[in-house]
Design an enzyme around this catalytic site. Structure first.
Site, PDB file in Angstrom:
ATOM      1  N   ALA A 190      -7.177   6.759  -0.302  1.00  8.51           N
ATOM      2  CA  ALA A 190      -6.962   5.277  -0.032  1.00  8.51           C
ATOM      3  C   ALA A 190      -7.890   4.620   0.909  1.00  8.51           C
ATOM      4  CB  ALA A 190      -5.394   5.153   0.237  1.00  8.51           C
ATOM      5  N   SER A 191      -8.415   3.797   0.675  1.00  5.50           N
ATOM      6  CA  SER A 191      -9.667   3.162   1.548  1.00  5.50           C
ATOM      7  C   SER A 191      -8.719   2.356   2.664  1.00  5.50           C
ATOM      8  CB  SER A 191     -10.652   2.319   0.789  1.00  5.50           C
ATOM      9  OG  SER A 191     -11.491   2.928  -0.095  1.00  5.50           O
ATOM     10  N   MET A 192      -9.583   1.984   3.515  1.00  7.48           N
ATOM     11  CA  MET A 192      -8.884   1.124   4.715  1.00  7.48           C
ATOM     12  C   MET A 192      -8.579  -0.059   4.077  1.00  7.48           C
ATOM     13  SD  MET A 192     -11.944   1.725   7.687  1.00  7.48           S
ATOM     14  CE  MET A 192     -11.124   0.455   8.697  1.00  7.48           C
ATOM     15  N   ARG A 213       0.856  -1.323  -0.096  1.00  2.00           N
ATOM     16  CA  ARG A 213       0.214   0.032   0.141  1.00  2.00           C
ATOM     17  C   ARG A 213       0.864   1.449   0.033  1.00  2.00           C
ATOM     18  NH1 ARG A 213      -3.726   2.545   4.900  1.00  2.00           N
ATOM     19  NH2 ARG A 213      -5.514   3.331   3.873  1.00  2.00           N
TER      20      ARG A 213
END
Length: 396
Positions: free
Chosen positions: A100-102, A38
Site C-alpha cells: 500500500a503506497s504512502m 485506508r
C-alpha cells in the site's frame, strides 16, 4: 457499508486534513478519502516502512491494535506481500511484491490523473484495492476497471472493496494486456513501476486521454512519474512530473543473476584509469543525474556497494551491460582525491556514464520535469528534453 471504529474515523479525518494541508490532496478527492478508509484495505499483518532506518517492521493487529491502527494512517508505505506470496512468518521477506503506497503518493497521483465526472479509468495493479475504491467512490463503480495479476492479492482486494460497499470491476490477469472489453478509457493509472509502456495501454486509451505511470530504466530501481497524452495517431507524449519508486511489474523486474558471469575475478584483466568524479556526482536514487544517466546510457544496470556503516572502507559503483559481458567498477576510497576505474569488455561503460553526466551538466543541470517521453504505436520509446524534438543523446 463501511464499518470502522470511532478512533479509525478520527485518524482518517486527521490524515485527510494533513494531506489537504500539504496540498497533495485536492478538495475534489477529500470526500473519497474520508469515505474510503485506508485501514479497511490492510491485512491483519503488514510491514510498516521506517523512514528513518529504511527497514520494514511487522505490525500485527491481534498483538498491537493501537500500533496497527496508527501505522495504517501514517503517511508511510507498507508491504502487504513478500516474494510473490511464498514468504511465511512475520520477519520481512527477500523482496516486497505487493504494498500500500504512502497516502500522500496515492493522493498526488489521483490529483495528477485529472479525472472528471463520467470518465472511465483503467487501473493496472489493484494491490490492496484502496486506490480502486477511491476511484470508484469518486467516479462510480461502473467507470472503474482494475487489473491484478496475483490471485491472492486480487481476492484480498475484492473482499476489502465489498466491506467498503464498493464494486468496481476487478480483473485477475496480466496488467500489460489492460482490459480491452472495457475500452476505450479516458485515463489509465499504473501503480507499479514499468520499464516499457505496453502498446495495449495506448490502444485502449481514448484519443485525448492520458496514461499516468511510474517509468524508468534498468539503470536503477528509480522511477519518474510520466503523464502521456494519447493522440489521434495512437502515440503517447508527455512530461515527467517527479521522482517516485514503485515495485515493478512482474515481467519487468531486473534479474541480477544475468550478470553473475560478468566479473569472473576482480579486477582481472580490466583496464585501469582514474577519475575525479565522486560518488556524490552520480546522485542518489531520487536525484535527477541518477535518472538522466539511465536515459542516456542504455542497456546498463548500476548498483553501489557502499562501505560498511561506521567504517572507512572503499565504496564501489558497478555498471553491467545487458547485451555483452562488459562491466565497469569505480572504487571510491575515503578521502581520496580521485577514484580508480576498472573497465572490461567491448563497451566502456564508465566512459559512457561520464559523457552522460557531462552532457547533463552542460545543459544547465535540468530538473526531471523538463524531460519527457514519446511512445510510438509499436512501443518504440524516445526520451527528450523540453520538447519531443529534443531527443536525448545515447552514449552507448
Amino acid at each position: 457499508m463501511t464499518l470502522r471504529s470511532e478512533n479509525e474515523g478520527r485518524a482518517g479525518e486527521e490524515l485527510t486534513r494533513h494531506l489537504l494541508g500539504t496540498g497533495v490532496l485536492t478538495l475534489e478527492w477529500a470526500d473519497a478519502f474520508r469515505a474510503v478508509p485506508r485501514s479497511l484495505f490492510l491485512p491483519d499483518l503488514f510491514w510498516a516502512y521506517d523512514m528513518a532506518t529504511g527497514r520494514s517492521e511487522p505490525v500485527v493487529r491481534s498483538e498491537d491494535a493501537a500500533g496497527w491502527e496508527r501505522a495504517a494512517y501514517e503517511d508511510i508505505p507498507v508491504v502487504t506481500q513478500w516474494d510473490d506470496g511464498e514468504h511465511v512468518g512475520t520477519a520481512p521477506g527477500s523482496r516486497g511484491t505487493s504494498s500500500a503506497s504512502m497516502p500522500s503518493v496515492v493522493a498526488s497521483m489521483l490529483r495528477d490523473l485529472d479525472v472528471r465526472d463520467g470518465m472511465r479509468v483503467l487501473e493496472v495493479g489493484t494491490g490492496t484495492g484502496w486506490n480502486a475504491g477511491l476511484l470508484a467512490h469518486r467516479l462510480g463503480n461502473e467507470n472503474v476497471v482494475s487489473v491484478e495479476i496475483d490471485r491472492a492479492v486480487a481476492a484480498g482486494a475484492s473482499d476489502a472493496l465489498t466491506r467498503a460497499g464498493l464494486s468496481p470491476r476487478l480483473v485477475e490477469g496480466d496488467g500489460r494486456e489492460g482490459w480491452p472489453a472495457g475500452a476505450p478509457y479516458d485515463r489509465v493509472i499504473v501503480t507499479a513501476g514499468v520499464r516499457t509502456i505496453p502498446t495495449r495501454w495506448l490502444e485502449q486509451t481514448r484519443p485525448g486521454g492520458s496514461i499516468l505511470a511510474p517509468w524508468g530504466t534498468h539503470y536503477s530501481n528509480q522511477d519518474a512519474l510520466v503523464r502521456l497524452t494519447v493522440g489521434e495517431d495512437g502515440r503517447g507524449v508527455g512530461h515527467f512530473l517527479r521522482m517516485v519508486e514503485f515495485m515493478k511489474l512482474r515481467d519487468q523486474r531486473l534479474d541480477w543473476n544475468r550478470f553473475v558471469e560478468h566479473v569472473k575475478e576482480f579486477p582481472g584483466d580490466a583496464d585501469a584509469s582514474r577519475t575525479s568524479r565522486t560518488l556524490a556526482d552520480l546522485g542518489d536514487r531520487y536525484e535527477t543525474p541518477y535518472f538522466v544517466i539511465g536515459l542516456c546510457v542504455p542497456d546498463c544496470a548500476h548498483v553501489v556497494n557502499a562501505a560498511d556503516s561506521g567504517e572507512e572502507g572503499d565504496a564501489k559503483a558497478w555498471f553491467f551491460d545487458f547485451l555483452s559481458q562488459s562491466w565497469a567498477a569505480v572504487v571510491f576510497g575515503p578521502g581520496a582525491p580521485d577514484a580508480t576505474v576498472y573497465q572490461s569488455g567491448p563497451r566502456r561503460l564508465w566512459d559512457e556514464v561520464e559523457q552522460a553526466l557531462s552532457w547533463w551538466i552542460s545543459r544547465g543541470r535540468p530538473a526531471v520535469d523538463r524531460f519527457g517521453l514519446t511512445v510510438d504505436q509499436d512501443g518504440t520509446t524516445r526520451p527528450w528534453l523540453d520538447t519531443p524534438v529534443g531527443v536525448l543523446p545515447s552514449f552507448a
